[in-house]
Design a protein around this motif. Structure first.
Motif, PDB file in Angstrom:
ATOM      1  N   ALA A   6      -6.232  -9.238  12.443  1.00 35.39           N
ATOM      2  CA  ALA A   6      -6.557  -8.895  11.067  1.00 35.39           C
ATOM      3  C   ALA A   6      -7.085  -7.474  10.976  1.00 35.39           C
ATOM      4  CB  ALA A   6      -7.577  -9.880  10.513  1.00 35.39           C
ATOM      5  N   MET A   7      -7.956  -7.090  11.938  1.00 34.39           N
ATOM      6  CA  MET A   7      -8.485  -5.744  11.936  1.00 34.39           C
ATOM      7  C   MET A   7      -7.392  -4.723  12.213  1.00 34.39           C
ATOM      8  SD  MET A   7     -11.333  -4.056  14.465  1.00 34.39           S
ATOM      9  CE  MET A   7     -10.213  -4.041  15.856  1.00 34.39           C
ATOM     10  N   VAL A   8      -6.552  -5.002  13.198  1.00 37.49           N
ATOM     11  CA  VAL A   8      -5.500  -4.079  13.577  1.00 37.49           C
ATOM     12  C   VAL A   8      -4.522  -3.844  12.438  1.00 37.49           C
ATOM     13  CG1 VAL A   8      -3.487  -3.824  15.070  1.00 37.49           C
ATOM     14  CG2 VAL A   8      -5.664  -4.522  16.043  1.00 37.49           C
ATOM     15  N   ASP A   9      -4.209  -4.886  11.668  1.00 33.25           N
ATOM     16  CA  ASP A   9      -3.230  -4.748  10.607  1.00 33.25           C
ATOM     17  C   ASP A   9      -3.669  -3.809   9.496  1.00 33.25           C
ATOM     18  OD1 ASP A   9      -1.473  -6.360  11.874  1.00 33.25           O
ATOM     19  OD2 ASP A   9      -1.906  -8.166  10.725  1.00 33.25           O
ATOM     20  N   GLN A  10      -4.957  -3.448   9.486  1.00 30.29           N
ATOM     21  CA  GLN A  10      -5.440  -2.514   8.485  1.00 30.29           C
ATOM     22  C   GLN A  10      -4.971  -1.089   8.785  1.00 30.29           C
ATOM     23  OE1 GLN A  10      -9.679  -2.957   8.386  1.00 30.29           O
ATOM     24  NE2 GLN A  10      -9.588  -5.153   7.990  1.00 30.29           N
ATOM     25  N   ALA A  11      -4.534  -0.840  10.002  1.00 30.47           N
ATOM     26  CA  ALA A  11      -4.092   0.492  10.377  1.00 30.47           C
ATOM     27  C   ALA A  11      -2.800   0.835   9.644  1.00 30.47           C
ATOM     28  CB  ALA A  11      -3.884   0.562  11.890  1.00 30.47           C
ATOM     29  N   ASP A  12      -2.833   1.882   8.861  1.00 31.53           N
ATOM     30  CA  ASP A  12      -1.703   2.264   8.030  1.00 31.53           C
ATOM     31  C   ASP A  12      -0.631   2.955   8.864  1.00 31.53           C
ATOM     32  OD1 ASP A  12      -0.735   4.923   6.262  1.00 31.53           O
ATOM     33  OD2 ASP A  12      -0.592   2.999   5.214  1.00 31.53           O
ATOM     34  N   GLU A  13       0.638   2.588   8.617  1.00 25.34           N
ATOM     35  CA  GLU A  13       1.750   3.161   9.378  1.00 25.34           C
ATOM     36  C   GLU A  13       1.804   4.685   9.240  1.00 25.34           C
ATOM     37  OE1 GLU A  13       5.241   3.023  11.760  1.00 25.34           O
ATOM     38  OE2 GLU A  13       3.817   1.444  11.261  1.00 25.34           O
ATOM     39  N   GLY A  14       1.623   5.176   8.004  1.00 29.87           N
ATOM     40  CA  GLY A  14       1.648   6.614   7.788  1.00 29.87           C
ATOM     41  C   GLY A  14       0.506   7.317   8.497  1.00 29.87           C
ATOM     42  N   LEU A  15      -0.651   6.683   8.544  1.00 29.97           N
ATOM     43  CA  LEU A  15      -1.804   7.262   9.233  1.00 29.97           C
ATOM     44  C   LEU A  15      -1.518   7.420  10.715  1.00 29.97           C
ATOM     45  CD1 LEU A  15      -5.505   6.317   8.617  1.00 29.97           C
ATOM     46  CD2 LEU A  15      -4.621   6.511  10.937  1.00 29.97           C
ATOM     47  N   ARG A  20      -0.135  10.736  15.475  1.00 32.53           N
ATOM     48  CA  ARG A  20       0.793  11.163  16.531  1.00 32.53           C
ATOM     49  C   ARG A  20       1.100  12.654  16.407  1.00 32.53           C
ATOM     50  NH1 ARG A  20       3.711   8.214  19.853  1.00 32.53           N
ATOM     51  NH2 ARG A  20       3.269   6.342  18.628  1.00 32.53           N
ATOM     52  N   ALA A  21       1.332  13.104  15.171  1.00 31.97           N
ATOM     53  CA  ALA A  21       1.622  14.529  14.955  1.00 31.97           C
ATOM     54  C   ALA A  21       0.434  15.396  15.350  1.00 31.97           C
ATOM     55  CB  ALA A  21       1.985  14.765  13.487  1.00 31.97           C
ATOM     56  N   ALA A  22      -0.798  14.933  15.039  1.00 32.66           N
ATOM     57  CA  ALA A  22      -1.992  15.696  15.384  1.00 32.66           C
ATOM     58  C   ALA A  22      -2.163  15.784  16.893  1.00 32.66           C
ATOM     59  CB  ALA A  22      -3.222  15.065  14.740  1.00 32.66           C
ATOM     60  N   HIS A 208      12.189 -12.126   9.595  1.00 34.01           N
ATOM     61  CA  HIS A 208      11.141 -13.023   9.129  1.00 34.01           C
ATOM     62  C   HIS A 208       9.776 -12.350   8.945  1.00 34.01           C
ATOM     63  CE1 HIS A 208      13.653 -16.600   9.678  1.00 34.01           C
ATOM     64  NE2 HIS A 208      14.072 -16.041  10.810  1.00 34.01           N
ATOM     65  N   ALA A 209       9.562 -11.211   9.599  1.00 38.56           N
ATOM     66  CA  ALA A 209       8.237 -10.569   9.528  1.00 38.56           C
ATOM     67  C   ALA A 209       8.370  -9.073   9.795  1.00 38.56           C
ATOM     68  CB  ALA A 209       7.287 -11.215  10.538  1.00 38.56           C
ATOM     69  N   PRO A 210       8.941  -8.315   8.849  1.00 37.96           N
ATOM     70  CA  PRO A 210       9.164  -6.879   9.082  1.00 37.96           C
ATOM     71  C   PRO A 210       7.894  -6.094   9.386  1.00 37.96           C
ATOM     72  CG  PRO A 210       9.612  -7.492   6.786  1.00 37.96           C
ATOM     73  CD  PRO A 210       9.491  -8.761   7.550  1.00 37.96           C
ATOM     74  N   ASP A 211       6.757  -6.512   8.825  1.00 39.24           N
ATOM     75  CA  ASP A 211       5.510  -5.819   9.159  1.00 39.24           C
ATOM     76  C   ASP A 211       5.140  -6.037  10.617  1.00 39.24           C
ATOM     77  OD1 ASP A 211       5.235  -4.786   6.640  1.00 39.24           O
ATOM     78  OD2 ASP A 211       3.846  -6.336   5.935  1.00 39.24           O
ATOM     79  N   GLU A 212       5.433  -7.238  11.124  1.00 42.83           N
ATOM     80  CA  GLU A 212       5.167  -7.501  12.537  1.00 42.83           C
ATOM     81  C   GLU A 212       6.109  -6.712  13.436  1.00 42.83           C
ATOM     82  OE1 GLU A 212       2.676  -8.783  13.722  1.00 42.83           O
ATOM     83  OE2 GLU A 212       1.975 -10.545  12.662  1.00 42.83           O
ATOM     84  N   LEU A 213       7.315  -6.418  12.949  1.00 41.35           N
ATOM     85  CA  LEU A 213       8.234  -5.596  13.727  1.00 41.35           C
ATOM     86  C   LEU A 213       7.650  -4.190  13.902  1.00 41.35           C
ATOM     87  CD1 LEU A 213      10.952  -5.134  15.144  1.00 41.35           C
ATOM     88  CD2 LEU A 213      11.923  -4.558  12.904  1.00 41.35           C
ATOM     89  N   LYS A 214       7.074  -3.650  12.830  1.00 44.45           N
ATOM     90  CA  LYS A 214       6.429  -2.332  12.943  1.00 44.45           C
ATOM     91  C   LYS A 214       5.279  -2.398  13.935  1.00 44.45           C
ATOM     92  CE  LYS A 214       7.481  -1.066   8.158  1.00 44.45           C
ATOM     93  NZ  LYS A 214       6.895  -0.793   6.819  1.00 44.45           N
ATOM     94  N   ARG A 215       4.507  -3.471  13.879  1.00 38.79           N
ATOM     95  CA  ARG A 215       3.391  -3.622  14.808  1.00 38.79           C
ATOM     96  C   ARG A 215       3.900  -3.757  16.245  1.00 38.79           C
ATOM     97  NH1 ARG A 215      -0.324  -7.505  16.901  1.00 38.79           N
ATOM     98  NH2 ARG A 215       0.828  -9.283  16.061  1.00 38.79           N
TER      99      ARG A 215
END
Length: 255
Positions: A6-15, A20-22, A208-215
């Protein structure tokens, strides 16, 4: 690990993309400005590399974040985590300096060479520049003369032998164990059985879970980055926070 999801999922993909760029820009102030506990928990290897830079540049707040990252790395204890924790402790002045030669290598590139497509992985690491020459180049007649000339420089190259897919497969198993949806877990366990598991695994997540695929991509990427770090350490080297161009010119790290 399920308690962290639950805590980890708060991390925004764009962030995380900005982080990574920084890191690649060696921008310690931006790294520290972007990091928070959820992001460190999601990508501790990437975050730790950024914090080594931030500590070297004496960015305010980098020390607190670095100690948080060290704690997480020690607790997780995945391959390469202890190596990075030791680098952070050295940067904080809390531990002995790692007895490894610094080289400005891209750990993501090295991870691809170690664990990428079996037809394209492997190659050679240029110890002078940190560049990785993919193995496929050595099979191409176009580069024969160039490569033969470079190979005459004794001690310049370090062979990169592919590690195979075993650890990446275990990443899928470990990732599945972090998912709380029992139906999704069952689908993933079926996908993991037999040949072609990697493709099926990603297809199940995409459907079934595209957000989990990003994770998953972040999860696997961070662990493969750690394995690349551990591989480098086993050969007597560590990733340098100095930019490649500065290292080639003999310039010191930014402070």
């Amino acid at each position: 690990m399920k308690s962290q999801v639950a805590m980890v999922d708060q991390a925004d993909e764009g962030l995380i993309r900005r982080l990574r760029a920084a890191v690649y820009a060696r921008d310690g102030a931006s790294v520290v400005g972007l990091l928070r506990d959820a992001v460190i928990a999601e990508v501790p290897q990437l975050a730790g590399d950024g914090l080594v830079i931030g500590l070297g540049q004496r960015v305010p707040g980098a020390d607190r974040l670095a100690r948080s990252c060290i704690t997480l790395l020690r607790e997780r204890a995945s391959e390469g985590d202890d190596d990075l924790a030791a680098e952070l402790e050295d940067a904080l002045g809390d531990g002995p300096q790692p007895l490894l030669r610094p080289i400005s290598v891209d750990l993501d590139e090295l991870a691809d060479a170690l664990e990428g497509d079996p037809m394209l992985s492997g190659g050679r690491l240029d110890l002078r520049t940190g560049d990785i020459r993919p193995g496929a180049i050595y099979a191409s007649a176009v580069f024969v003369d160039e490569v033969d000339g470079e190979d005459d420089e004794e001690g310049r190259w370090l062979d990169v032998e592919p590690l195979g897919s075993g650890e990446a497969y275990r990443d899928m198993e470990r990732f599945t164990a972090t998912i709380e949806d029992a139906n999704l877990v069952e689908l993933l366990e079926v996908a993991l059985d037999g040949g072609g598991a990697f493709g099926r695994f990603k297809s199940v997540l995409a459907r079934h879970a595209p957000d989990e695929l990003k994770r998953w991509y972040r999860y696997n990427g961070d662990r493969s980055r750690g394995r690349a770090r551990a591989w480098l350490g086993s050969r007597g080297y560590r990733r340098s926070p100095v930019p490649r161009d500065a290292e080639r010119e003999g310039a010191p790290p930014r402070s």
